[in-house]
Enzyme design. Structure first.
Site, short mmCIF file in Angstrom:
data_model
loop_
_atom_site.label_atom_id
_atom_site.label_comp_id
_atom_site.label_asym_id
_atom_site.label_seq_id
_atom_site.Cartn_x
_atom_site.Cartn_y
_atom_site.Cartn_z
N ASP A 40 62.27 65.91 31.96
CA ASP A 40 61.97 66.40 30.62
C ASP A 40 60.53 66.89 30.55
O ASP A 40 59.62 66.14 30.86
CB ASP A 40 62.18 65.25 29.62
CG ASP A 40 62.13 65.69 28.18
OD1 ASP A 40 61.56 66.76 27.89
OD2 ASP A 40 62.65 64.96 27.32
N GLY A 53 65.22 62.78 20.07
CA GLY A 53 64.94 61.71 19.14
C GLY A 53 66.02 60.64 19.03
O GLY A 53 65.87 59.70 18.24
N GLY A 72 66.90 58.57 21.35
CA GLY A 72 66.57 57.41 22.16
C GLY A 72 67.05 57.49 23.60
O GLY A 72 67.27 56.46 24.23
N LYS A 73 67.17 58.72 24.13
CA LYS A 73 67.62 58.87 25.53
C LYS A 73 66.70 58.12 26.49
O LYS A 73 67.17 57.40 27.37
CB LYS A 73 67.62 60.34 25.93
CG LYS A 73 68.68 61.19 25.31
CD LYS A 73 68.70 62.57 25.92
CE LYS A 73 67.35 63.25 25.92
NZ LYS A 73 66.82 63.48 24.57
N THR A 74 65.40 58.32 26.32
CA THR A 74 64.46 57.68 27.24
C THR A 74 64.57 56.17 27.15
O THR A 74 64.59 55.48 28.17
CB THR A 74 63.03 58.13 26.92
OG1 THR A 74 62.92 59.54 27.13
CG2 THR A 74 62.03 57.42 27.82
N SER A 75 64.66 55.64 25.94
CA SER A 75 64.77 54.19 25.77
C SER A 75 66.02 53.65 26.45
O SER A 75 65.98 52.66 27.17
CB SER A 75 64.80 53.83 24.28
OG SER A 75 63.60 54.19 23.64
N THR A 126 56.29 55.99 20.64
CA THR A 126 56.57 57.15 21.48
C THR A 126 56.35 58.47 20.77
O THR A 126 55.69 59.37 21.31
CB THR A 126 58.00 57.06 22.06
OG1 THR A 126 58.08 55.91 22.90
CG2 THR A 126 58.35 58.29 22.87
#
Length: 590
Positions: free
Chosen positions: A50, A23, A25-28, A508
């Protein structure tokens, strides 16, 4: 306070890993980095390892194992390593050559051997190692960026090269829940190359992502320390979502800003020494190419959003309504599920406290590798009707090994060596944890059990592996515990079990929660409630940035309310995290 993150200036190595608490914001941040480097003319491959990947939501494109070029971003390619698909391919590669040559009963036994969670782990790791060790990949792309799983899974994934290399070196009898070691022996060189790449500071950078919140900074610190120990020394930290300025007349904005600053003042010493950058809190969600570019532009606040002010919302329930419902229906097993970082632990703790206050005997536990129940109840007296535990993988593994060896009876030295070797397989941890999970659920016959589960991928792996574990436990111990036999029927019984999907009012988390609900329904488990947590819309903030973000929430609240859930509760963003029994008791009255 911190220099603003600019991938074009701050990223140097060809391999880049992003990790951190769910949560944050790694992907962002991984997507921001990938787009910025591609815009610079670099050829970039962005890979998700992931199980709960949401790359496709950010780029609004379907992804698969094979790299796909991202429309409107020249030089950028992305792929998603689906662990289940990788396991399916791995099984077929192992078993396929023997079809038609061996009796069907033998083929079935081989498939059973390769049906457990451990196969999923090693199959995904094979894909991961290939990218790290393949010189062709290294020469084709300027950068390979890994959007990794939440911290607990990442540590397991990145420690597998050492664990499996060591296991293969020590294993001499051919025993393993993965099948004959001859199937893995040819991977030794690949694994070693992967280890070498991970620990080479000229090749690999680990980027820890955290929010300006105490729990995520502590998690980043733990990840930094543990990953350093397995050789990943080149690290940097990004503080994501830092509020730059605020309306001092708005109580919510003031609390939001001061809370962030107080958390940063307590940053662990090890992180203080690290090169650190920040990304601002912006009034838009980071989906779509324009937004990914905007946040690292000279003016990240220039992007105009649809206000959302015209969206009308029907009345929504509160957390108190959720607790009242479970109490009135005498629900015996309650799960909180959702993407990492949405607040499952807080909601689970609050539900447990609320039911305790209604006079029920309650047991609260976690199967999350990154458990935070101790943090929730630190230095706090609790009601005698409430008990708390967590499933500790290390302890469960040790107990399980002892029990299996004890039940094996008198063994020769060779037989004991064979059995001990089998129990050194990484599969043993999954089996032991699963058995402990079944035993905790068994407690529901005498008290309500509230379970704070692991992030989505791990949770589904745990639940969907029931039949596989039946087989594995029978093989290892010669018997299946009664608690395991009863587990799946109990989970599928809506009168006995209640599932709460926890999400945030953002694109997301809602997309991810939708996929979770679909997967649960395929497993014949139907969620009872959705809880939308940390809503700025519900606070009535007037701060320009926070108000713009709150207006954008309405689209996602409405989607959940009208399309996805039978029952929905909305929880406002809190000025202060509720810690301790008494504060949680206040929380459930909101």
């Amino acid at each position: 306070m911190y220099i603003r993150y600019n991938p074009q200036r701050h990223v140097e190595t060809p391999y880049i890993f992003f990790t951190g608490k769910g949560g944050v914001g790694k992907t962002s941040v991984a997507c921001i980095t990938a787009v910025a480097l591609a815009d610079q003319g670099k050829k970039v491959l962005l890979v998700s390892t992931d199980p709960a990947s949401n790359l496709q939501d950010v780029f609004k494109i379907e992804l698969s194992r094979e790299p796909v070029e991202i429309p409107s971003v020249k030089n950028l390619f992305a792929s998603n390593i689906d662990p289940e698909e990788a396991a399916k391919a791995y099984r077929e590669k192992t078993v396929g050559p023997y079809r038609g040559k061996l009796p069907e009963s033998v083929i079935n036994q081989m498939e059973e051997q390769l049906s457990g969670a451990c196969t999923v782990e090693i199959a995904a790791f094979n894909e991961f190692s290939h990218l790290l060790a393949d010189n062709g990949i290294f020469s084709e792309y300027d950068h390979v960026i890994f959007d990794t799983a939440p911290t607990g899974h990442t540590l397991r994934l990145l420690s597998l090269p050492t664990a499996w290399s060591g296991y293969l070196e020590e294993a001499t009898h051919g025993a393993s829940c993965l099948g004959p070691l001859s199937g893995l022996g040819d991977k030794k060189d690949l694994y070693q190359k992967a280890v070498d790449s991970l620990s080479d500071g000229d090749k690999t950078t680990l980027i820890l992502v955290a929010r300006p919140e105490e729990s995520t900074l502590l998690e980043a610190n733990r990840a930094s320390r543990e990953l350093s120990e397995i050789g990943i020394k080149k690290q940097m930290l990004i503080i994501n979502g830092l509020l730059q300025s605020y309306d001092q007349n708005d109580e919510i904005a003031t609390a939001f800003y001061k809370g962030q600053q107080n958390s940063l003042a307590k940053i662990p010493e090890q992180l203080k020494k690290m090169v650190t950058y920040s990304l601002p809190f912006v009034p838009y969600s980071l989906t779509g190419i324009k937004r990914l570019r905007q946040i690292v532009s000279t003016d990240p606040f220039a992007f105009k959003e649809v206000s959302g002010e015209e969206t009308e919302l029907a009345p929504l329930s509160s957390l108190k309504d959720v607790i009242d419902d479970f109490s009135a229906n005498n629900t015996r097993v309650i799960f909180t599920m959702g993407k990492g970082g949405v607040g499952k632990t807080s909601i689970a703790a609050a539900i447990a406290v609320g039911l305790t206050e209604k006079g029920h005997r309650v047991h609260l536990t976690t199967t999350d590798p990154a458990a935070h129940l101790d943090y929730m109840f630190q230095n706090s007296a609790i009601n005698e009707k409430l008990s708390i535990s967590s499933i500790d993988p290390e302890k469960e593994v040790e107990n399980y090994k002892k029990e299996v060896i004890a039940k094996a009876g008198e063994l020769s030295d060779d037989e004991l060596a064979y059995l001990q070797e089998d129990l050194e397989s990484p599969c043993t941890e999954e089996i032991a944890v699963f058995r402990a999970f079944a035993e905790v659920v068994e407690r529901s016959e005498r008290e309500i059990v509230v379970i704070d589960t692991a992030p989505t991928g791990h949770t589904l792996l745990l639940l969907d592996s029931s039949e596989a574990y039946h087989k594995e436990m029978s093989r290892s111990t010669g018997e299946i515990p009664e608690s395991v036999k009863k587990l799946l029927p109990r989970l599928r019984n809506r009168e006995e079990t209640g599932v709460v999907i926890v999400t945030l009012p953002e694109a997301t988390p809602v997309f991810e929660a939708t996929r979770l609900q679909d997967d649960l329904k395929r497993a014949e488990i139907t969620p009872k409630w959705w809880v939308i947590n940390r809503s700025l819309y519900a606070t009535g903030t007037t701060d320009p940035v926070l108000k713009a973000r709150s207006a954008s929430e309405k689209e996602w609240i409405k989607k959940v309310q009208e399309e996805l859930a039978d029952h929905v509760a909305l929880i406002p963003w809190m000025k202060k995290v509720k810690i301790g029994y008494d504060q949680l008791k206040e929380f459930v009255q909101l």
